[in-house]
Design a protein around this motif. Structure first.
Motif, PDB file in Angstrom:
ATOM      1  N   ARG A 198       0.740  -1.253  -0.079  1.00  0.00           N
ATOM      2  CA  ARG A 198      -0.019  -0.056   0.138  1.00  0.00           C
ATOM      3  C   ARG A 198       1.033   1.440   0.018  1.00  0.00           C
ATOM      4  N   GLU A 199       1.939   1.191   0.756  1.00  0.00           N
ATOM      5  CA  GLU A 199       2.827   2.492   0.782  1.00  0.00           C
ATOM      6  C   GLU A 199       3.456   2.742  -0.536  1.00  0.00           C
ATOM      7  N   GLN A 200       3.526   1.772  -1.514  1.00  0.00           N
ATOM      8  CA  GLN A 200       3.899   1.779  -2.861  1.00  0.00           C
ATOM      9  C   GLN A 200       3.168   2.507  -3.635  1.00  0.00           C
ATOM     10  N   LEU A 201       1.764   2.206  -3.469  1.00  0.00           N
ATOM     11  CA  LEU A 201       0.490   2.856  -4.298  1.00  0.00           C
ATOM     12  C   LEU A 201       0.560   4.408  -4.057  1.00  0.00           C
ATOM     13  N   PHE A 202       1.111   4.852  -2.772  1.00  0.00           N
ATOM     14  CA  PHE A 202       1.329   6.298  -2.508  1.00  0.00           C
ATOM     15  C   PHE A 202       2.363   6.915  -3.611  1.00  0.00           C
ATOM     16  N   VAL A 203       3.546   6.023  -3.522  1.00  0.00           N
ATOM     17  CA  VAL A 203       4.504   6.572  -4.449  1.00  0.00           C
ATOM     18  C   VAL A 203       4.585   6.518  -5.440  1.00  0.00           C
ATOM     19  N   LYS A 253       4.652  -3.037 -12.188  1.00  0.00           N
ATOM     20  CA  LYS A 253       6.139  -3.744 -12.009  1.00  0.00           C
ATOM     21  C   LYS A 253       6.633  -2.859 -11.021  1.00  0.00           C
ATOM     22  N   LYS A 254       6.788  -1.554 -10.973  1.00  0.00           N
ATOM     23  CA  LYS A 254       7.467  -0.883 -10.032  1.00  0.00           C
ATOM     24  C   LYS A 254       7.054  -0.779  -8.924  1.00  0.00           C
ATOM     25  N   ILE A 255       5.678  -0.945  -8.670  1.00  0.00           N
ATOM     26  CA  ILE A 255       5.129  -1.081  -7.385  1.00  0.00           C
ATOM     27  C   ILE A 255       5.515  -2.260  -6.665  1.00  0.00           C
ATOM     28  N   ARG A 260       8.698  -5.334  -2.906  1.00  0.00           N
ATOM     29  CA  ARG A 260       9.293  -6.457  -2.521  1.00  0.00           C
ATOM     30  C   ARG A 260      10.598  -6.216  -1.802  1.00  0.00           C
ATOM     31  N   VAL A 261      11.457  -4.860  -2.165  1.00  0.00           N
ATOM     32  CA  VAL A 261      12.634  -4.639  -1.459  1.00  0.00           C
ATOM     33  C   VAL A 261      12.361  -4.515   0.045  1.00  0.00           C
ATOM     34  N   GLY A 262      11.237  -3.818   0.538  1.00  0.00           N
ATOM     35  CA  GLY A 262      11.063  -3.409   1.852  1.00  0.00           C
ATOM     36  C   GLY A 262      10.318  -4.837   2.402  1.00  0.00           C
ATOM     37  N   ILE A 263       9.685  -5.753   1.696  1.00  0.00           N
ATOM     38  CA  ILE A 263       9.282  -7.083   2.585  1.00  0.00           C
ATOM     39  C   ILE A 263      10.731  -8.004   2.681  1.00  0.00           C
ATOM     40  N   GLN A 264      11.145  -7.795   1.793  1.00  0.00           N
ATOM     41  CA  GLN A 264      12.790  -8.861   1.836  1.00  0.00           C
ATOM     42  C   GLN A 264      13.430  -8.465   2.789  1.00  0.00           C
ATOM     43  N   LYS A 265      13.376  -7.138   3.420  1.00  0.00           N
ATOM     44  CA  LYS A 265      14.172  -6.709   4.747  1.00  0.00           C
ATOM     45  C   LYS A 265      13.927  -7.514   5.956  1.00  0.00           C
ATOM     46  N   ARG A 266      12.625  -8.009   5.919  1.00  0.00           N
ATOM     47  CA  ARG A 266      11.924  -8.662   7.060  1.00  0.00           C
ATOM     48  C   ARG A 266      12.236 -10.043   7.136  1.00  0.00           C
ATOM     49  N   VAL A 267      12.653 -10.782   5.989  1.00  0.00           N
ATOM     50  CA  VAL A 267      12.869 -12.067   5.874  1.00  0.00           C
ATOM     51  C   VAL A 267      13.976 -12.731   5.664  1.00  0.00           C
ATOM     52  N   SER A 268      14.421 -14.042   5.794  1.00  0.00           N
ATOM     53  CA  SER A 268      15.870 -14.438   5.168  1.00  0.00           C
ATOM     54  C   SER A 268      15.739 -15.124   4.052  1.00  0.00           C
ATOM     55  N   LYS A 269      14.369 -15.490   3.673  1.00  0.00           N
ATOM     56  CA  LYS A 269      14.181 -16.182   2.290  1.00  0.00           C
ATOM     57  C   LYS A 269      13.767 -15.250   1.172  1.00  0.00           C
ATOM     58  N   LYS A 270      13.893 -15.752   0.078  1.00  0.00           N
ATOM     59  CA  LYS A 270      13.690 -14.861  -1.145  1.00  0.00           C
ATOM     60  C   LYS A 270      12.236 -14.711  -1.297  1.00  0.00           C
ATOM     61  N   VAL A 271      11.878 -13.308  -1.538  1.00  0.00           N
ATOM     62  CA  VAL A 271      10.402 -13.189  -1.694  1.00  0.00           C
ATOM     63  C   VAL A 271       9.940 -12.754  -2.974  1.00  0.00           C
ATOM     64  N   PHE A 272       8.757 -13.480  -3.227  1.00  0.00           N
ATOM     65  CA  PHE A 272       8.352 -13.421  -4.513  1.00  0.00           C
ATOM     66  C   PHE A 272       6.839 -12.751  -4.729  1.00  0.00           C
ATOM     67  N   LEU A 273       6.646 -11.830  -5.101  1.00  0.00           N
ATOM     68  CA  LEU A 273       5.034 -11.313  -5.182  1.00  0.00           C
ATOM     69  C   LEU A 273       4.177 -11.592  -6.313  1.00  0.00           C
ATOM     70  N   GLN A 274       3.124 -12.329  -6.099  1.00  0.00           N
ATOM     71  CA  GLN A 274       2.018 -12.379  -7.170  1.00  0.00           C
ATOM     72  C   GLN A 274       0.986 -11.612  -6.880  1.00  0.00           C
TER      73      GLN A 274
END
Ligand SMILES: Nc1nc2c(ncn2[C@@H]2O[C@H](COP(=O)(O)OP(=O)(O)OP(=O)(O)O)[C@@H](O)[C@H]2O)c(=O)[nH]1
Ligand SMILES: [Mg+2]
Length: 295
Positions: A198-203, A253-255, A260-274
Motif C-alpha cells: 500500500r505504501e508503494q501505491l502512494f509513491v 511492475k514498479k509497485i 518487494r525490497v521492503g518486504i525482503q528486509k524482514r525475512v531471510s528467504k527470497k520473496v516473490f510477489l504475485q
C-alpha cells in the motif's frame, strides 16, 4: 533483574493527518513498522510499536490522523480507533506540525482520563529556520491546555527519538511487559506485507487512487528458500485498474519491485510477489473486506 524493577507504559500517538506520527514511531524504534508517505491519511490502522530494553517496555500506538471529511465504514472505524485508544493509555502524544497549532485538536483530548499525561509534540522543527519564534508560540499554547510536557522535535532525526524516550522514562510505572520482549510490533507478517504494498501505491500513483484502493494478502506459500505472497489490490473503479497496471504493466511492475525490497528486509528467504488488481466498488463499506484487512 528482579521482576519488581520492570517498568512500562502505553503511549498513544495522535494528531491530524501528515503531521509525522508514523515517522516519529519508526525513528523511535529504528524500524519501519508503520508506513509513511508525503500525503495525508496514510495510516489506516492502529499499529502498536514496541520499544524494549532489559527492564523497560513502552508500547506506542500509532493511529490514523483525525479526519472528518470522508464518511465510509472504513473512515468511521479509523476515527473510532483514536477514540478507543486515548482513554486506555498512560501517556498521549498530541503531535502537531511546527507553528500549526489548531485549538480544535483539543477536542481529541476530551476522552483523556484524569491521570493520563498529555505531551504536546511540536514536530518538523527542522522546517523552521528562526527558532526564536517558538518561544511566544509555546507560551501561548501553555495558556490553553495543561500539557505535562511540550517538546520541540524533528521526528526524522534519531536524536529526537532518543530525547523523547529519555523524557518518557520519567512517566513509567511498575508493571509487566504486555508483549513479548523480542517483538517490535503487534502486527503479523501478512499485515506488514500488505502495508508495504500500500505504501508503494502512494509513491507510484496520483492523488485519488491510494485513498480509494486497498491491499489484501490472499495467501502465503513457503518453500525452504522462497516465500510467495499472493497479493490482491482492490480498486473501486474500472478506470483505476488500468492506471494501477500502467502502460505495458510498467506501473504495477514498479509497485511490486519496490514493495518487494521492503518486504525482503524482514525475512531471510527470497520473496516473490504475485499480484492481481481487481475492481471492487465500495470495498470500503464492505464489512467482510474490512475484516480481511485486519479492521
Ligand atoms: N521535514 C520533516 N518532514 C517530516 C518529519 N516527520 C515527518 N515528515 C514527513 O511528513 C510526511 C508525513 O509523515 P507521516 O509520518 O506519514 O505522517 P502521519 O502523521 O503518520 O500521517 P497520517 O498517517 O496520514 O495521519 C512524510 O513525507 C514525512 O517524511 C520531520 O520531522 N521533518
Ligand atoms: Mg501515519
Amino acid at each position: 533483574m528482579s521482576e519488581n524493577s520492570f517498568k512500562s507504559a502505553s503511549v498513544a500517538i495522535i494528531g491530524r493527518p501528515n503531521v509525522g506520527k508514523s515517522t516519529l514511531l519508526n525513528t523511535i524504534l529504528h524500524h519501519n513498522v508503520s508506513i509513511v508517505s508525503r500525503r495525508p491519511q496514510t495510516t489506516r490502522h492502529q499499529i502498536a510499536g514496541i520499544y524494549n530494553q532489559p527492564n523497560i517496555q513502552i508500547v506506542f500506538f500509532d493511529t490514523p490522523g483525525f479526519q472528518y471529511k470522508f464518511k465510509s465504514k472504513l473512515n468511521n472505524i479509523m476515527n473510532r480507533a483514536i477514540k478507543n485508544t486515548v482513554p486506555t493509555v498512560d501517556v498521549v502524544l498530541l503531535v502537531i506540525e511546527a507553528l500549526k497549532w489548531d485549538i480544535r485538536d483539543l477536542k481529541e483530548l476530551e476522552r483523556v482520563k484524569k491521570n493520563t499525561n498529555v505531551f504536546l509534540i511540536i514536530n518538523k522543527i527542522d522546517q523552521v529556520k528562526d527558532k526564536t519564534v517558538f518561544f511566544p508560540f509555546v507560551e501561548n499554547i501553555k495558556t490553553q491546555y495543561a500539557f505535562s510536557e511540550i517538546l520541540l522535535l524533528s521526528g526524522i532525526k534519531k536524536k529526537s527519538g532518543e530525547a523523547l524516550i529519555q523524557i518518557l522514562k520519567k512517566y513509567l510505572s511498575k508493571g509487566q511487559p504486555q508483549y513479548n520482549q523480542q517483538s517490535i510490533t503487534d502486527r503479523s507478517f501478512d499485515f506488514i506485507a500488505a502495508e508495504l504494498v500500500r505504501e508503494q501505491l502512494f509513491v507510484h500513483l496520483g492523488d485519488e487512487i491510494p485513498y480509494t484502493s486497498a491491499v489484501l494478502i490472499e495467501g502465503i506459500d513457503e518453500s525452504p528458500k522462497i516465500i510467495t505472497i499472493k497479493v490482491m489490490i482492490l480498486v473501486d473503479k474500472a478506470s483505476h485498474k488500468g492506471i494501477v497496471i500502467g502502460k505495458k504493466g510498467l506501473t504495477l511492475k514498479k509497485i511490486i519491485s519496490d514493495a518487494r525490497v521492503g518486504i525482503q528486509k524482514r525475512v531471510s528467504k527470497k520473496v516473490f510477489l504475485q499480484v492481481w488488481v481487481k475492481e471492487q466498488p465500495s470495498w470500503a463499506d464492505s464489512t467482510t473486506n474490512l475484516r480481511l484487512m485486519g479492521f
